[in-house]
Structures are given as structure tokens and as C-alpha cells.
Design a protein around this motif. Structure first.
Motif, PDB file in Angstrom:
ATOM      1  N   ALA A 399       0.857  -1.184   0.000  1.00 49.84           N
ATOM      2  CA  ALA A 399       0.000   0.000   0.000  1.00 49.84           C
ATOM      3  C   ALA A 399       0.887   1.226   0.000  1.00 49.84           C
ATOM      4  O   ALA A 399       1.989   1.210   0.558  1.00 49.84           O
ATOM      5  CB  ALA A 399      -0.922   0.005   1.221  1.00 49.84           C
ATOM      6  N   ASP A 400       0.426   2.284  -0.665  1.00 50.31           N
ATOM      7  CA  ASP A 400       1.207   3.521  -0.656  1.00 50.31           C
ATOM      8  C   ASP A 400       0.311   4.728  -0.844  1.00 50.31           C
ATOM      9  O   ASP A 400      -0.856   4.619  -1.244  1.00 50.31           O
ATOM     10  CB  ASP A 400       2.327   3.493  -1.705  1.00 50.31           C
ATOM     11  CG  ASP A 400       1.836   3.264  -3.115  1.00 50.31           C
ATOM     12  OD1 ASP A 400       0.806   3.847  -3.498  1.00 50.31           O
ATOM     13  OD2 ASP A 400       2.494   2.517  -3.866  1.00 50.31           O
ATOM     14  N   LEU A 401       0.876   5.882  -0.518  1.00 49.59           N
ATOM     15  CA  LEU A 401       0.141   7.144  -0.569  1.00 49.59           C
ATOM     16  C   LEU A 401       1.111   8.248  -0.949  1.00 49.59           C
ATOM     17  O   LEU A 401       2.266   8.263  -0.485  1.00 49.59           O
ATOM     18  CB  LEU A 401      -0.491   7.440   0.795  1.00 49.59           C
ATOM     19  CG  LEU A 401      -1.293   8.741   0.940  1.00 49.59           C
ATOM     20  CD1 LEU A 401      -2.603   8.635   0.163  1.00 49.59           C
ATOM     21  CD2 LEU A 401      -1.575   9.024   2.421  1.00 49.59           C
ATOM     22  N   ARG A 402       0.654   9.179  -1.790  1.00 46.85           N
ATOM     23  CA  ARG A 402       1.491  10.320  -2.192  1.00 46.85           C
ATOM     24  C   ARG A 402       0.645  11.593  -2.201  1.00 46.85           C
ATOM     25  O   ARG A 402      -0.502  11.588  -2.676  1.00 46.85           O
ATOM     26  CB  ARG A 402       2.093  10.100  -3.581  1.00 46.85           C
ATOM     27  CG  ARG A 402       3.049  11.231  -4.022  1.00 46.85           C
ATOM     28  CD  ARG A 402       3.592  11.001  -5.413  1.00 46.85           C
ATOM     29  NE  ARG A 402       4.535  12.029  -5.831  1.00 46.85           N
ATOM     30  CZ  ARG A 402       5.852  11.950  -5.717  1.00 46.85           C
ATOM     31  NH1 ARG A 402       6.400  10.852  -5.192  1.00 46.85           N
ATOM     32  NH2 ARG A 402       6.646  12.929  -6.112  1.00 46.85           N
ATOM     33  N   PHE A 403       1.236  12.661  -1.702  1.00 47.69           N
ATOM     34  CA  PHE A 403       0.647  14.002  -1.785  1.00 47.69           C
ATOM     35  C   PHE A 403       1.619  14.885  -2.548  1.00 47.69           C
ATOM     36  O   PHE A 403       2.827  14.867  -2.289  1.00 47.69           O
ATOM     37  CB  PHE A 403       0.398  14.582  -0.393  1.00 47.69           C
ATOM     38  CG  PHE A 403      -0.081  16.006  -0.418  1.00 47.69           C
ATOM     39  CD1 PHE A 403      -1.363  16.319  -0.851  1.00 47.69           C
ATOM     40  CD2 PHE A 403       0.754  17.040  -0.035  1.00 47.69           C
ATOM     41  CE1 PHE A 403      -1.797  17.637  -0.888  1.00 47.69           C
ATOM     42  CE2 PHE A 403       0.333  18.359  -0.065  1.00 47.69           C
ATOM     43  CZ  PHE A 403      -0.959  18.655  -0.495  1.00 47.69           C
ATOM     44  N   GLU A 404       1.104  15.661  -3.495  1.00 43.65           N
ATOM     45  CA  GLU A 404       1.984  16.436  -4.375  1.00 43.65           C
ATOM     46  C   GLU A 404       1.398  17.818  -4.653  1.00 43.65           C
ATOM     47  O   GLU A 404       0.182  17.986  -4.779  1.00 43.65           O
ATOM     48  CB  GLU A 404       2.181  15.669  -5.694  1.00 43.65           C
ATOM     49  CG  GLU A 404       3.223  16.275  -6.611  1.00 43.65           C
ATOM     50  CD  GLU A 404       3.531  15.356  -7.790  1.00 43.65           C
ATOM     51  OE1 GLU A 404       4.157  14.295  -7.570  1.00 43.65           O
ATOM     52  OE2 GLU A 404       3.138  15.687  -8.920  1.00 43.65           O
ATOM     53  N   VAL A 405       2.300  18.781  -4.756  1.00 40.45           N
ATOM     54  CA  VAL A 405       1.933  20.152  -5.112  1.00 40.45           C
ATOM     55  C   VAL A 405       2.703  20.547  -6.367  1.00 40.45           C
ATOM     56  O   VAL A 405       3.925  20.359  -6.436  1.00 40.45           O
ATOM     57  CB  VAL A 405       2.263  21.142  -3.968  1.00 40.45           C
ATOM     58  CG1 VAL A 405       1.923  22.570  -4.393  1.00 40.45           C
ATOM     59  CG2 VAL A 405       1.513  20.763  -2.696  1.00 40.45           C
ATOM     60  N   GLN A 406       1.980  21.063  -7.342  1.00 38.98           N
ATOM     61  CA  GLN A 406       2.595  21.578  -8.572  1.00 38.98           C
ATOM     62  C   GLN A 406       2.266  23.060  -8.673  1.00 38.98           C
ATOM     63  O   GLN A 406       1.096  23.456  -8.676  1.00 38.98           O
ATOM     64  CB  GLN A 406       2.045  20.840  -9.797  1.00 38.98           C
ATOM     65  CG  GLN A 406       2.588  21.345 -11.134  1.00 38.98           C
ATOM     66  CD  GLN A 406       4.009  20.878 -11.407  1.00 38.98           C
ATOM     67  OE1 GLN A 406       4.306  19.698 -11.372  1.00 38.98           O
ATOM     68  NE2 GLN A 406       4.893  21.828 -11.687  1.00 38.98           N
ATOM     69  N   ASP A 407       3.302  23.888  -8.754  1.00 34.58           N
ATOM     70  CA  ASP A 407       3.115  25.338  -8.780  1.00 34.58           C
ATOM     71  C   ASP A 407       3.736  25.904 -10.043  1.00 34.58           C
ATOM     72  O   ASP A 407       4.885  25.577 -10.383  1.00 34.58           O
ATOM     73  CB  ASP A 407       3.775  25.967  -7.542  1.00 34.58           C
ATOM     74  CG  ASP A 407       3.482  27.444  -7.422  1.00 34.58           C
ATOM     75  OD1 ASP A 407       2.465  27.788  -6.805  1.00 34.58           O
ATOM     76  OD2 ASP A 407       4.269  28.252  -7.948  1.00 34.58           O
ATOM     77  N   TYR A 408       2.982  26.745 -10.787  1.00 38.13           N
ATOM     78  CA  TYR A 408       3.469  27.412 -11.993  1.00 38.13           C
ATOM     79  C   TYR A 408       3.419  28.926 -11.802  1.00 38.13           C
ATOM     80  O   TYR A 408       2.434  29.470 -11.288  1.00 38.13           O
ATOM     81  CB  TYR A 408       2.592  27.078 -13.205  1.00 38.13           C
ATOM     82  CG  TYR A 408       2.562  25.634 -13.616  1.00 38.13           C
ATOM     83  CD1 TYR A 408       3.726  24.916 -13.865  1.00 38.13           C
ATOM     84  CD2 TYR A 408       1.333  24.979 -13.794  1.00 38.13           C
ATOM     85  CE1 TYR A 408       3.681  23.595 -14.280  1.00 38.13           C
ATOM     86  CE2 TYR A 408       1.281  23.659 -14.198  1.00 38.13           C
ATOM     87  CZ  TYR A 408       2.451  22.970 -14.441  1.00 38.13           C
ATOM     88  OH  TYR A 408       2.391  21.654 -14.835  1.00 38.13           O
ATOM     89  N   ARG A 409       4.461  29.611 -12.257  1.00 37.91           N
ATOM     90  CA  ARG A 409       4.459  31.071 -12.326  1.00 37.91           C
ATOM     91  C   ARG A 409       4.740  31.453 -13.767  1.00 37.91           C
ATOM     92  O   ARG A 409       5.864  31.341 -14.249  1.00 37.91           O
ATOM     93  CB  ARG A 409       5.503  31.657 -11.377  1.00 37.91           C
ATOM     94  CG  ARG A 409       5.549  33.181 -11.370  1.00 37.91           C
ATOM     95  CD  ARG A 409       6.383  33.697 -10.224  1.00 37.91           C
ATOM     96  NE  ARG A 409       5.774  33.346  -8.936  1.00 37.91           N
ATOM     97  CZ  ARG A 409       6.328  33.634  -7.764  1.00 37.91           C
ATOM     98  NH1 ARG A 409       7.494  34.266  -7.707  1.00 37.91           N
ATOM     99  NH2 ARG A 409       5.726  33.295  -6.641  1.00 37.91           N
ATOM    100  N   TYR A 410       3.694  31.908 -14.445  1.00 34.25           N
ATOM    101  CA  TYR A 410       3.731  32.154 -15.892  1.00 34.25           C
ATOM    102  C   TYR A 410       3.973  33.632 -16.186  1.00 34.25           C
ATOM    103  O   TYR A 410       3.353  34.507 -15.574  1.00 34.25           O
ATOM    104  CB  TYR A 410       2.414  31.683 -16.505  1.00 34.25           C
ATOM    105  CG  TYR A 410       2.056  32.276 -17.843  1.00 34.25           C
ATOM    106  CD1 TYR A 410       2.649  31.830 -19.029  1.00 34.25           C
ATOM    107  CD2 TYR A 410       1.093  33.287 -17.933  1.00 34.25           C
ATOM    108  CE1 TYR A 410       2.298  32.370 -20.254  1.00 34.25           C
ATOM    109  CE2 TYR A 410       0.734  33.833 -19.154  1.00 34.25           C
ATOM    110  CZ  TYR A 410       1.337  33.373 -20.313  1.00 34.25           C
ATOM    111  OH  TYR A 410       0.991  33.919 -21.526  1.00 34.25           O
ATOM    112  N   ASP A 411       4.887  33.888 -17.140  1.00 37.26           N
ATOM    113  CA  ASP A 411       5.233  35.261 -17.518  1.00 37.26           C
ATOM    114  C   ASP A 411       5.167  35.371 -19.042  1.00 37.26           C
ATOM    115  O   ASP A 411       5.996  34.804 -19.747  1.00 37.26           O
ATOM    116  CB  ASP A 411       6.647  35.592 -17.014  1.00 37.26           C
ATOM    117  CG  ASP A 411       7.117  36.974 -17.461  1.00 37.26           C
ATOM    118  OD1 ASP A 411       6.266  37.826 -17.790  1.00 37.26           O
ATOM    119  OD2 ASP A 411       8.349  37.186 -17.507  1.00 37.26           O
ATOM    120  N   ASN A 412       4.163  36.104 -19.543  1.00 41.73           N
ATOM    121  CA  ASN A 412       4.055  36.364 -20.975  1.00 41.73           C
ATOM    122  C   ASN A 412       4.979  37.524 -21.335  1.00 41.73           C
ATOM    123  O   ASN A 412       4.864  38.613 -20.778  1.00 41.73           O
ATOM    124  CB  ASN A 412       2.606  36.699 -21.347  1.00 41.73           C
ATOM    125  CG  ASN A 412       2.469  37.021 -22.825  1.00 41.73           C
ATOM    126  OD1 ASN A 412       3.142  36.422 -23.662  1.00 41.73           O
ATOM    127  ND2 ASN A 412       1.597  37.973 -23.147  1.00 41.73           N
TER     128      ASN A 412
END
Length: 573
Positions: A399-412
């Protein structure tokens, strides 16, 4: 195709070369007839017997890779049930693992592509052709996990995981091979292997003239691995570099054009090309903290850069993309009274850039000048934990468990909106005024939180058969191209992460000299990111899939092996 193999330290005498050529063409080595344990590293980052894992993983050995001598990844991946990597021109490809062949700029997000457990590209910056960044031609093994990955994988491990394992130093010796074939095909492969020094260097260079006009490619790959056993820390260091220069052939057009043999060599887009290069490096430190605990720390860095002419679009715009990354993988293994626990923390820091420009004259909604020019700074952080234990003498679980955060900072970095780059509107179309095809959203930040879990049960029916049940989840955050490379009137893509739930049951049989596995699965994917007929990206799709896979092999003699694999699936969209 002709192939010559000769030891690296005896390249001069022609007589020796010819002798060894005949031997290589007539003799293949075999394994003794016994039950062989497959040791897999993809599920937990350390070597585990395949019979102790509930995940469905196929391993293509280094010997199989060497004997196949594949020139494209589809030739070797076809040995795995439920997997179809569709071959494009040159080294291009599209992937299917328990799915249809997925296309589009973000479709590659359904698959976790890695080398030695480290993703080939940073989360959020995948490319549908990214397996040409790995030295599969000289790999020590390729492991393919079908279905959602485990807790060590995280974002993109939705439909499957492809993990290319580099060849490590051993006592098999060094060698050089030369190949020559039709259409000016030439390849040289070098394998320098020194167990004494703990070094292995594999390199290959390919030149292919292509069977279509103006459609050849030149490709070079280099992999270096070094192993050192210190008094406290054991280290494995690795560097992989690749380069591809490809003249891409376009589609022959017209009703039933593919049936006309006289047009088979035509290339309607002789100007099309793709240039791509990548460099990746890592150092894996491991040590025993005590008799029950082991710590593994792996810092890594990567750089990839690609330039290609989009011959499939009006105006044939040029795309240039690149990203730079640095990251860290950590895993702590602990033997406890309830089982073996592995837990850790991963971080991946990236900066990606994309530019697209058109030099051809404006045609309708396709303006001359810059279409996109943006930069994205991304952070991916994941925490995970898993356990492998026994319920009784015949039944084990993981059994396993994962928590993840993905953060983007976009600059046009150019003008916001869907005008030409100077702010002028595009010429009206046949039905009146229309926006330009390409839309550039204003600067923004996006963050995605995701959780995945899996539970597997392995029951030994007898000494040679197992019944396996696994339920698992997978997810992927939207790719940067889906969020910021917008079209027409869409200037804000409010997308959710794709999520997949899967249940599978397997019957595994191991016998003297062979094995046979059969697996049935059901899966449902939600928040599937699609593009509508109005060219808007939405995460409103849903797919259902179910199928059955079988995979078996038996050794007929010390030098002859028979293998069979297949799958049947049905998918609803």
C-alpha cells in the motif's frame, strides 16, 4: 541490414574482425532452465522481486535489447502487452499504454517517462516524442508499468510508466558494433565496460538517409555510469547526453494517396525539420543507517532544448522550447515488525521557455511575427510513503500514498491577447471578423494539489501460481502548453488535474524455464483535458477503459526462447 561486432581492443586485424562477425551472427547465448526471479526497481526505487509487487510491470532485459538491435523505440516496446508506441517520421512517436494513441501538446502527460527513475523532462513540460531523449538502444533494461504508477512517481504516472535503466559496469567486456543498411543507414555503437574501475560508457551515432525525399536524420547518444563503494556512502553517478537533427517528412495528401505506391517516396514538406538535444546528470548516494534502515539521496539536473518547424500548421511556424531543472529525490527504507516501509520527499525546480514565430506571409487568422513568447517557473514537491508486508504465510500486501503540489508562475513576454504581435487584428475570415489563431493570456500563477493511493494483495495459490488484486489512482497536473498556449478567444484556461482510478486482477504462473501472466483491468479517468471545436481547452472529458492482457515465455533450449504477448481493450470517450 548488416551488423559487425568486434571487441573494442581488437579493431585493426581484418581477419579477427571477420571471425568475430561470423560468431556473432550464428551464436546466441541462453539461460539455464530454471525459475528466474525478475528484480524490478521501478515500483519502489530499489530492487524487488516481481512476485512481491502487485503492480503490473514488464521488464525487457539488456540481452533482449541487444539482440533486437532496435532502430526505433516502437520495435522493442511492442514486446510488452497493452503498449503501443506508434512510429512517426524519423525518431518521432506517439504513445499508448492501456489507452488509445494519445495526441496533442499535453497528451504526453498521461505517461511517466524516466531514465534510472528520474523523469526525462520536468513535470509540466512533457513532449510526445520525449523517449528519443533516452539511450534505449544500449539500455541495461527497460521496465514498463501498465496502469497508474506507485507513490514514488507522482504527476504523469496515469496510464503507465516507462523507466529506461542504463547499462551498469559488469564483467561482460567491451565491444564495438558497426551497422549498414538501405537508404544510407549507418550506425556505430560503442560499449566500454570496466568492472574494475566501476565505469561503463555506452555511445552510439546513427545516420539515416530516410526512404522519403529529404527525410533523413542524424542522432548521437552518450551514457556514462560510475559506481563507487566508499566506507560509508555508496554512489552511482550518471550522465546522459543526446542530440537529434532530423529532416521531417510530411504527410502525402489526397484521397487514398497512401494506396498509390508511386507516391510512397514523396515528401510534401522538404523544409520541415526537428533539432533536439538534452543533457541529464545525477548522483545517487546510499548508506545503511543501521541494520534496519537505508537512506538514498539523489540530486539531479537536466537541460533540454528543441527547435522544429510545424509543417502541419498553416504558415509553418517555428517553435523553440527549452527547460532547465534541478531536483532531489530522497527515500528512506525501514524494516519493521509489520513490513518494509519506504518513504521520502521529492522536489523538482524548473524554468521553461517557449517561443513560436511565423516568417510566412499572414494568411487569415495566422499572422506573421511572434505567436508566443513566455516563460514558466515551476516547482513540484511530493511526499510519499509505502509499505510491503504479509498478512499470513500465503498472502502479502503493499500500500502507498502520495501528496503532491505543482506550482506554476507564468510570464508572458509579449503583448497579451489574440492579436498579431504588434497589436493589429488578423484579416477577417470567410465568415467575417475573427480573432487570430493564437491567444496569449496575461501573467498568472497556478497551483495544483493532488493525492494518489494504491493497495495491492498478492496471494500464493501454490508454489508456482499467484492471484493478484490491485486498486490504484493516478493523476497529472495540466501541462504548461495546455494552460498558457491558448488559441482563438480563450484567454484563461481554468483546468483541473486529470485523475484515473483503476482496478486490476492478475493470475501469475511461474514454471521451470518460463512464465505466463494474464491480467484483466477496469479504469475510469475524469477531468480529461480536451480541445473543443471552438479551440478551447477544457477539463470536462471522461474516459472508461477495460481490457485483458497476457504475457508468456518458455525456454525451448539453452539457445532458443519462445515468447507470446497480446491484449484486447475497449475504451469509451
Amino acid at each position: 541490414m548488416r551488423v559487425w561486432h568486434l571487441p573494442a581492443n581488437q579493431l585493426s586485424p581484418l581477419r579477427d574482425a571477420l571471425t568475430r562477425t561470423l560468431l556473432a551472427l550464428t551464436i546466441t547465448s541462453g539461460a539455464s532452465a530454471e525459475i528466474i526471479e525478475d528484480v524490478l526497481v521501478t515500483a519502489t526505487r530499489d530492487g524487488r522481486d516481481s512476485r512481491d509487487l502487485a503492480a503490473t510491470i514488464s521488464r525487457i532485459s539488456g540481452d533482449s535489447i541487444e539482440h533486437a538491435g532496435h532502430t526505433h523505440i516502437d520495435e522493442i516496446s511492442a514486446r510488452v502487452p497493452g503498449v503501443w508506441i506508434s512510429r512517426g517520421n524519423g525518431q518521432e512517436h506517439l504513445t499508448a499504454i492501456r489507452s488509445g494513441v494519445l495526441t496533442g501538446p499535453g497528451s504526453c502527460g498521461a505517461f511517466y517517462m524516466a531514465e534510472d527513475g528520474i523523469p526525462l523532462r520536468a513535470p509540466g513540460f512533457c513532449n510526445v516524442n520525449q523517449l528519443f531523449d533516452a539511450n534505449t538502444e544500449q539500455a541495461g533494461a527497460i521496465e514498463i508499468l501498465r496502469g497508474p504508477g506507485t507513490a514514488v512517481h507522482g504527476s504523469n504516472a496515469v496510464n503507465g510508466v516507462v523507466n529506461v535503466l542504463a547499462a551498469m559496469p559488469d564483467n561482460s567486456g567491451s565491444r564495438l558494433s558497426l551497422e549498414h543498411g538501405r537508404h544510407d543507414y549507418n550506425r556505430i555503437k560503442l560499449d566500454y565496460n570496466s568492472a574494475e574501475n566501476g565505469v561503463r560508457i555506452t555511445a552510439n551515432s546513427t545516420s539515416d538517409g530516410g526512404f522519403k525525399e529529404d527525410s533523413g536524420f542524424d542522432q548521437q547518444k552518450l551514457s556514462v555510469r560510475h559506481v563507487r563503494n566508499g566506507a560509508v556512502w555508496q554512489t552511482v553517478s550518471g550522465v546522459t547526453a543526446t542530440n537529434l537533427n532530423q529532416e521531417t517528412a510530411g504527410y502525402v495528401q489526397g484521397d487514398d494517396a497512401y494506396k498509390d505506391k508511386s507516391r510512397r517516396d514523396e515528401n510534401p514538406n522538404p523544409e520541415a525539420y526537428r533539432d533536439s538535444n538534452s543533457v541529464r546528470g545525477f548522483v545517487r548516494f546510499s548508506r545503511d543507517l543501521d541494520k534496519d534502515r537505508q537512506l538514498v539521496i539523489t540530486p539531479f539536473a537536466r537541460h533540454t532544448e528543441m527547435q522544429f518547424l510545424q509543417h502541419f500548421l498553416p504558415g509553418t511556424p517555428l517553435e523553440e522550447n527549452r527547460h532547465y531543472s534541478a531536483g532531489l529525490q530522497t527515500t528512506l527504507y525501514q524494516e519493521t515488525g509489520i513490513g518494509r516501509i519506504h518513504s521520502g520527499f521529492d522536489i523538482d525546480l524548473s524554468r521553461g521557455q517557449l517561443e513560436q514565430s511565423q516568417s510566412a506571409a499572414t494568411s487569415g487568422s495566422f499572422p506573421t511575427g511572434q505567436h508566443y513568447d513566455y516563460q514558466v517557473d515551476a516547482i513540484n514537491i511530493g511526499w510519499f510513503s509505502g509499505i510491503q508486508g504479509a498478512l499470513n504465510t500465503k498472502t502479502a500486501f503493499d500500500a502507498d500514498l502520495r501528496f503532491e503540489v505543482q506550482d506554476y508562475r507564468y510570464d508572458n513576454r509579449i503583448l497579451d491577447g489574440n492579436t498579431a504581435d504588434d497589436g493589429s487584428p488578423c484579416p477577417p475570415g470567410f465568415s467575417g471578423p475573427a480573432p487570430c489563431r493564437y491567444a496569449r493570456p496575461a501573467d498568472r500563477d497556478d497551483r495544483f494539489h493532488n493525492v494518489s493511493a494504491s493497495l495491492g494483495v498478492i496471494h500464493d495459490l501454490n508454489e508456482k501460481q499467484q492471484l493478484v488484486l490491485r486498486a490504484a489512482q493516478g493523476f497529472r497536473a495540466p501541462q504548461t502548453a495546455e494552460l498558457y498556449r491558448l488559441q482563438a478567444n480563450q484567454l484563461n484556461a481554468s483546468l483541473d488535474s486529470e485523475e484515473l482510478a483503476s482496478v486490476e486482477i492478475s493470475l501469475r504462473s511461474h514454471f521451470t524455464g518460463g512464465q505466463f501472466d494474464i491480467t484483466g483491468y477496469w479504469m475510469e479517468k475524469n477531468n480529461v483535458i480536451i480541445q473543443t471545436s471552438d479551440r478551447e481547452n477544457l477539463s470536462d472529458g471522461k474516459t472508461r477503459g477495460r481490457g485483458i492482457e497476457f504475457d508468456g515465455s518458455t525456454r525451448l533450449s539453452d539457445s532458443l526462447k519462445l515468447a507470446i504477448q497480446g491484449s484486447f481493450s475497449r475504451h469509451q470517450y
